[in-house]
Design a protein around this motif. Structure first.
Motif, PDB file in Angstrom:
ATOM      1  N   ILE A 104      40.626  24.027 -27.847  1.00  0.00           N
ATOM      2  CA  ILE A 104      39.625  24.535 -26.911  1.00  0.00           C
ATOM      3  C   ILE A 104      38.635  23.406 -26.678  1.00  0.00           C
ATOM      4  CG2 ILE A 104      37.852  26.276 -26.523  1.00  0.00           C
ATOM      5  CD1 ILE A 104      39.351  27.949 -28.686  1.00  0.00           C
ATOM      6  N   ASP A 105      38.376  23.105 -25.420  1.00  0.00           N
ATOM      7  CA  ASP A 105      37.539  21.943 -25.119  1.00  0.00           C
ATOM      8  C   ASP A 105      36.048  22.241 -25.231  1.00  0.00           C
ATOM      9  OD1 ASP A 105      39.623  20.150 -24.670  1.00  0.00           O
ATOM     10  OD2 ASP A 105      39.970  20.999 -22.695  1.00  0.00           O
ATOM     11  N   VAL A 106      35.697  22.926 -26.293  1.00  0.00           N
ATOM     12  CA  VAL A 106      34.275  23.147 -26.564  1.00  0.00           C
ATOM     13  C   VAL A 106      34.017  22.746 -28.001  1.00  0.00           C
ATOM     14  CG1 VAL A 106      32.389  24.809 -26.652  1.00  0.00           C
ATOM     15  CG2 VAL A 106      34.195  25.097 -24.973  1.00  0.00           C
ATOM     16  N   HIS A 164      24.931  21.516 -23.066  1.00  0.00           N
ATOM     17  CA  HIS A 164      24.657  22.741 -22.319  1.00  0.00           C
ATOM     18  C   HIS A 164      23.231  23.217 -22.595  1.00  0.00           C
ATOM     19  CE1 HIS A 164      25.407  26.379 -20.162  1.00  0.00           C
ATOM     20  NE2 HIS A 164      25.268  27.146 -21.218  1.00  0.00           N
ATOM     21  N   LEU A 208      29.743  29.996 -26.057  1.00  0.00           N
ATOM     22  CA  LEU A 208      30.781  29.234 -25.345  1.00  0.00           C
ATOM     23  C   LEU A 208      32.021  29.030 -26.207  1.00  0.00           C
ATOM     24  CD1 LEU A 208      28.748  26.442 -23.553  1.00  0.00           C
ATOM     25  CD2 LEU A 208      29.380  28.704 -22.727  1.00  0.00           C
ATOM     26  N   LEU A 209      31.853  29.019 -27.522  1.00  0.00           N
ATOM     27  CA  LEU A 209      33.014  28.869 -28.406  1.00  0.00           C
ATOM     28  C   LEU A 209      33.925  30.085 -28.290  1.00  0.00           C
ATOM     29  CD1 LEU A 209      31.196  27.521 -31.578  1.00  0.00           C
ATOM     30  CD2 LEU A 209      32.852  26.261 -30.208  1.00  0.00           C
ATOM     31  N   PRO A 234      34.671  30.198 -23.370  1.00  0.00           N
ATOM     32  CA  PRO A 234      34.421  28.967 -22.610  1.00  0.00           C
ATOM     33  C   PRO A 234      34.329  29.232 -21.107  1.00  0.00           C
ATOM     34  CG  PRO A 234      36.240  28.671 -24.141  1.00  0.00           C
ATOM     35  CD  PRO A 234      35.939  30.132 -24.112  1.00  0.00           C
ATOM     36  N   SER A 235      34.906  30.356 -20.653  1.00  0.00           N
ATOM     37  CA  SER A 235      34.900  30.642 -19.217  1.00  0.00           C
ATOM     38  C   SER A 235      33.492  30.947 -18.713  1.00  0.00           C
ATOM     39  CB  SER A 235      35.838  31.804 -18.910  1.00  0.00           C
ATOM     40  OG  SER A 235      35.442  32.937 -19.633  1.00  0.00           O
ATOM     41  N   ILE A 267      35.000  26.739 -17.966  1.00  0.00           N
ATOM     42  CA  ILE A 267      36.141  26.081 -18.597  1.00  0.00           C
ATOM     43  C   ILE A 267      37.270  27.106 -18.657  1.00  0.00           C
ATOM     44  CG2 ILE A 267      37.026  25.018 -20.711  1.00  0.00           C
ATOM     45  CD1 ILE A 267      34.209  24.039 -21.273  1.00  0.00           C
ATOM     46  N   GLN A 276      39.689  28.262 -20.241  1.00  0.00           N
ATOM     47  CA  GLN A 276      40.402  28.417 -21.502  1.00  0.00           C
ATOM     48  C   GLN A 276      39.887  29.658 -22.214  1.00  0.00           C
ATOM     49  OE1 GLN A 276      39.639  24.693 -23.490  1.00  0.00           O
ATOM     50  NE2 GLN A 276      41.457  23.744 -22.631  1.00  0.00           N
ATOM     51  N   GLY A 293      38.713  31.776 -25.627  1.00  0.00           N
ATOM     52  CA  GLY A 293      37.874  31.419 -26.766  1.00  0.00           C
ATOM     53  C   GLY A 293      38.658  31.358 -28.066  1.00  0.00           C
TER      54      GLY A 293
END
Lengths: 146, 398
Positions: free
Chosen positions: B181-183, B191, B285-286, B289-290, B294, B296, B298
């Motif tokens: 996940i890109d977070v 952020h 966001l973890l 992420p949307s 993003i 993806q 979570g």
């Protein structure tokens, strides 16, 4: 022509592609290390400054097989995109990405952070009430767009 | 007897490093920093402790998008780490246990090998991932299970650049099951920086300070909708609203949360940021992420997706052994929330049990220490003789 129609024509509305470009930019900003420029960028190093750490002994050692940081920078200068393109492992970086969400996406007011039901007609940014819309129009809407 | 092995968990934000016979590692920022106030020098790694004024700190990181790409920066930091100011000994003729990210690129691995063998003259290396070290430590820690070969577990590594879900079946990584996940911590800090800058005062230049704000005030809401309701209600709002006192680097070096009802005199002149829903929408966001676009899922859904790639016989045990490591796992409320979300996603005849170690940052390093001091460590090591003979290809054939 009525004043209202004139007004509406004056208003610039972002199309879908521009909105997507904006969203992508916002995501790229999250990856940035620094927002500001290098504070030492304008610094001119004084040549008079003596360098104490270089003793004669360490100078001799360096003449050996050590290649130094410069060598590595030159040899491995690929950026992320290039690495991604030449990656042939299976499974790899791309296949490991988490799948897109199945649930509907939640929307938040860009101004105050509450759940939002409405979006700005010009740029598509979300807002939750008239007060937030005004703040948005005064400060953000189409102001920092590229 | 050979020299003591060095264990280096080389993270994108901090490197966890120490000799294998030491009790705990040093946590050293894996970057070079420049301060506005001190123009004569840069700060490498933990030299940043010497810096009095860390406002508008400028980072030069070794990692980009989670992968080691800036080798000249990395070499400078490593030179610092393996000197008297760092761990106090060089790498020469020592073995090293070193971590790399999941799905590391071939060319980056090659660079790492060349750097370590030819620049630092290491005697041998064991290249692994922090998830594997964490799994190893998990085995060493648990009482009933004694062998790595029978371990079924899921490691969730919430790092600086991204988050990885890594399932292990019978002690081996299930490569098809790894989910990214890109977070990570960096995206969260950035952020929060944007939110504060828009709503209160401009802190876009203050990554370092905002990172501290994030560490001090952010938490994971167990019930997000409920937390939002609290935020919107004027009466209950004060349950989560706080004022954060920013550091001015003369009287106070690090910001803190102002205690309500106990005004301190010196606070009158200090800059303050009121924070409310930022406290929990940022770590959210973890899990979603949307929320910021993003595309993806979570962490909870990613765990379920990872599970699908594993044999069904292992599912029961995998869900019983979920281990969370990494710096961003330290948000209060992380564990209950993840448990709640996972519970609602997996079949109800399967139990869900999560473990977050006391120190999720150093946990993988302790695993590395266990590996380096285990009796069959020699078998893991890729020696300099082998490297001279076969280069990187020898390592891949093992």
């Amino acid at each position: 022509m009525s004043a209202r129609i004139k007004d509406a024509e004056k208003k610039r509305v972002l199309d879908g592609a521009a909105r997507q470009r904006r969203a992508r930019k916002a995501l790229e900003a999250l990856e940035q290390d620094n927002f500001h420029d290098d504070p030492h960028a304008d610094l001119v190093m004084s040549k008079k400054l003596p360098k104490f750490q270089d003793s004669i002994k360490s100078g001799k050692e360096k003449k050996g097989k050590r290649k130094g940081a410069e060598y590595f920078r030159a040899k491995y200068r690929k950026n992320f995109q290039q690495l991604l393109e030449e990656d042939k492992q299976q499974p790899n970086y791309v296949s490991a990405a988490a799948p897109p969400p199945k649930n509907p996406v939640r929307h938040f007011c860009a101004v105050c952070g509450n759940f939002s039901q409405y979006s700005c007609t010009a740029c598509g940014t979300r807002y939750c009430r008239v007060r937030c819309l005004r703040t948005h129009q005064d400060t953000r809407c189409l102001k920092w767009t590229a | 007897m050979a020299n003591t092995t060095v264990v280096l968990d080389n993270g994108a934000y901090t490197a966890k490093v120490g000799l294998a016979n030491e009790d705990e590692p040093q946590v050293i920022p894996n970057c070079i920093m420049k301060a506005k106030s001190e123009r004569r020098r840069v700060f490498v790694g933990n030299q940043i402790d010497e810096c009095r004024d860390t406002s508008a700190l400028y980072y030069i990181l070794c990692f980009q998008r989670g992968y080691l790409l800036n080798w000249d920066t990395q070499k400078t930091v490593w030179d610092h780490i393996f000197s008297k100011d760092g761990i106090g000994c060089s790498l020469e003729n020592r073995s090293i246990v070193i971590t790399e990210p999941q799905m590391n690129f071939h060319s980056v691995q090659e660079a790492m090998l060349e750097m370590l063998f030819e620049e630092y003259r290491v005697a041998g290396l064991y290249k692994t991932t922090s998830a594997e070290l964490a799994a190893f430590n998990y085995v060493a820690d648990s009482e009933e299970r004694t062998t790595m070969q029978s371990l079924n577990c899921i490691i969730i590594d919430v790092g600086y650049s991204f988050t990885h879900v890594v399932p292990f079946v019978l002690g081996r990584r299930v490569l098809e099951g790894i989910r990214r996940i890109d977070v990570g911590g960096k995206a969260l800090t950035n952020h929060l920086k944007e939110l504060i800058s828009y709503r209160h005062l401009n802190v876009m230049d203050e990554s370092h300070v905002v990172n501290q704000i994030k560490e001090d005030v952010c938490f994971v809401a167990e019930d997000f909708k409920n937390a939002m309701r609290v935020h919107e209600c004027d009466k209950k709002r004060k349950e989560i609203a706080v004022d954060y006192v920013l550091p001015d680097f003369t009287t106070c070096k690090r910001g803190y949360i102002r205690m309500p009802g106990q005004p301190r005199e010196e606070e009158e002149h200090q800059q303050m940021v009121p924070l409310c829903n930022e406290r929990f929408t940022v770590p959210e966001l973890l899990f979603n992420p949307s929320d910021i676009g993003i595309q993806q899922v979570g962490i909870p859904e990613a765990v379920v997706d990872a599970l699908k790639a594993c044999p069904w016989e292992a599912h029961r045990e995998l869900l019983l052994n979920i281990l969370i490591v990494g710096g961003s796992a330290q948000f209060p409320g992380f564990l209950p929330r993840l448990k709640r979300d996972l519970r609602s996603l997996v079949p109800d005849d399967l139990e869900v049990s999560l473990i977050c170690p006391e120190d999720p940052v150093r946990y993988a390093w302790y695993g590395g220490k266990e590996v380096a001091t285990s009796v069959n460590f020699e078998e893991f090591v890729y020696t300099r003789e082998e490297y001279d003979e076969y280069g990187i290809h020898g390592l891949h054939q093992r």
